[in-house]
Structure formats: structure tokens, C-alpha cells
Design a protein around this motif. Sequence first.
Motif, PDB file in Angstrom:
ATOM      1  N   GLU A   1      -2.938  -6.785  -2.075  1.00 22.35           N
ATOM      2  CA  GLU A   1      -4.221  -6.143  -2.379  1.00 22.35           C
ATOM      3  C   GLU A   1      -4.912  -6.820  -3.560  1.00 22.35           C
ATOM      4  OE1 GLU A   1      -3.883  -1.972  -2.936  1.00 22.35           O
ATOM      5  OE2 GLU A   1      -2.912  -1.608  -1.001  1.00 22.35           O
TER       6      GLU A   1
ATOM      7  N   GLU B   1       1.982   1.593  -8.800  1.00 21.91           N
ATOM      8  CA  GLU B   1       0.789   1.914  -8.021  1.00 21.91           C
ATOM      9  C   GLU B   1      -0.453   1.998  -8.906  1.00 21.91           C
ATOM     10  OE1 GLU B   1      -1.013   5.481  -5.172  1.00 21.91           O
ATOM     11  OE2 GLU B   1       1.054   5.570  -5.888  1.00 21.91           O
TER      12      GLU B   1
ATOM     13  N   ARG C   1      -3.628  -0.437  -8.559  1.00 16.89           N
ATOM     14  CA  ARG C   1      -4.932   0.151  -8.249  1.00 16.89           C
ATOM     15  C   ARG C   1      -5.964  -0.243  -9.292  1.00 16.89           C
ATOM     16  NH1 ARG C   1      -6.401   6.594  -8.474  1.00 16.89           N
ATOM     17  NH2 ARG C   1      -8.462   6.478  -7.497  1.00 16.89           N
ATOM     18  N   LYS C   2      -5.551  -0.202 -10.546  1.00 14.68           N
ATOM     19  CA  LYS C   2      -6.467  -0.518 -11.626  1.00 14.68           C
ATOM     20  C   LYS C   2      -6.911  -1.979 -11.570  1.00 14.68           C
ATOM     21  CE  LYS C   2      -7.086   0.798 -16.405  1.00 14.68           C
ATOM     22  NZ  LYS C   2      -7.377  -0.485 -17.072  1.00 14.68           N
TER      23      LYS C   2
END
Length: 270
Positions: free
Chosen positions: A68, A226, A230-231
Motif C-alpha cells: 500500500e 496498521e 495508514r498514516k
Amino acid sequence: MRRCAFTLVPLVAFWSAVLWAAVVPPAGAADMPVDLELILAVDVSRSMDIDEQQLQRDGYVAALTHPEVLNAISQGRHGRIALSYVEWAGPDTQYKVVDWRAIDGPDSAKAFAAALVQAPIQRFRGTSISNSLAFVAPQFDHNGYEAKRRVIDVSGDGPNNMGIPIDIVREPIVAAGITINGLPIMIKQPGGFASIPNLDVYYEDCVIGGFGAFLVVVQSPDQFAEAIRRKLVLEIASRQPQIIPATAVANDERMDCLIGEKLREQWMRE
């Protein structure tokens, strides 16, 4: 707070002038264009035990090589970001763990992560978010990279309780176009002399700032990886999430940005 006020006033004036001059980028620098210049400013104060420190380090290592994160990097105009990793604790404890590197794909991401893995985990006394910001903000200059977005991603498990008052340091950094995002770590129940129950509100009111600034809260050990991933994705993609702080407070109960210094002063008197 009298003791702090007398010693900090000249220091505050000095650092405000230094920061304002330091964070303004030089004109005409022939630097490598990147989509983002990002400094990860990571808390290594002793209020976090060694297991939490390892979880934090592992979270950054895992995030940097996650598909990601790599996909977010590849979607930028230049397909690369510039990244630096700094650890901090008290007023005089800030050091570069991995200096500026371009991350443009799996190989460079793995190399950065490998450098983090090899670095020893260290713990130091004190919590000075302000001095850490004063240390890292000038590092955007003359770093060999140029981006329209410059971000400091600061993590921590307590309020500023030593060094320069946080709001004095934050103002010139934000005024220079640098965004400060936050990763408040709220795993333990408050127990130290400068611990507060609503650290997320403190970060929201006193630490983060600038265009698109946001925070992501870590409330349990299994959230580290996580939350960090995400950050990073949000920062790289320049998106602001809809995040509700863990602590809800009324507008008239917002945070005193000197709460850490006041708690430390009270502890010293006792």
C-alpha cells in the motif's frame, strides 16, 4: 511555572528567530524533485518500555515495504519521496537514525528498512517534542531534494514537559509551509508524573499544524503497524482522513499546551 518562565523566555526568542530563518528553503537549489519530503520523528523516551519501542520500530520497518505504501509512492508525479528517520527524547537528545534517502520502489524501501533494522534501539530520559521539532525542521534545507510538500510526522506517548514551549516552536514551522502530523501513543494507562489521559487532544491542540494536518491514535500494541502504515499512505497521497480523536472534550475543556511543563514543575516541588 515561574522557574520555567525565567529560563525559557530568552531561549524561546532565540529559537523562534533561528527556526524562522532555518526553515525557509533556499532559492535556486538544484535538488532532485520528489513528491514529498517526510521526516519521521520518533519518540524513544523511557516512558515507553523496550517492548513498545520494538513494536514501534517494527511497525515502521513493515510499513515502509508494504504494497500500500509503495503503491502510494508510485502514484505521485515523480514516483518517489524523500525520507529521513530521527529519534528523540529530552531537550538534548535527537539523532538521525537514517538520513535522507529517496524511496522510489521496493529496492530503495527495503534498503531504508534494513538500515532501521540494523540500528540499535535506545531509550533516553525526557520528553521534548518542541526541541525535536526545532532539531528536524531545518533539515529540509540543503537535503538534496525538492518537493512542494514538506511534512514532519511526530510520534510520542506524552506531552512536552521539557525544553521550549511547544506552541512557540510550532508557529514558525507551520508559517514556513511545513505540515506537522501526529501519532499519539495511548497504550498505557496514565501513570507517570507528566502523563495525561487525553494525549490525542493535546496533539490535536498543541502539536499538529499546517495544511492538511491530522493525527492517528495508537490505543493498543497490535495497532502499531496498521496505524503507521495508514498514516504513511495518507501522507504520501496527500489525503486528510476523517479521524475522530479517542477522547471527546467540550470546546471549553481544550488542552493547556503547557500541561506537561506544569506537571513536571509540580513533581519537582514535591
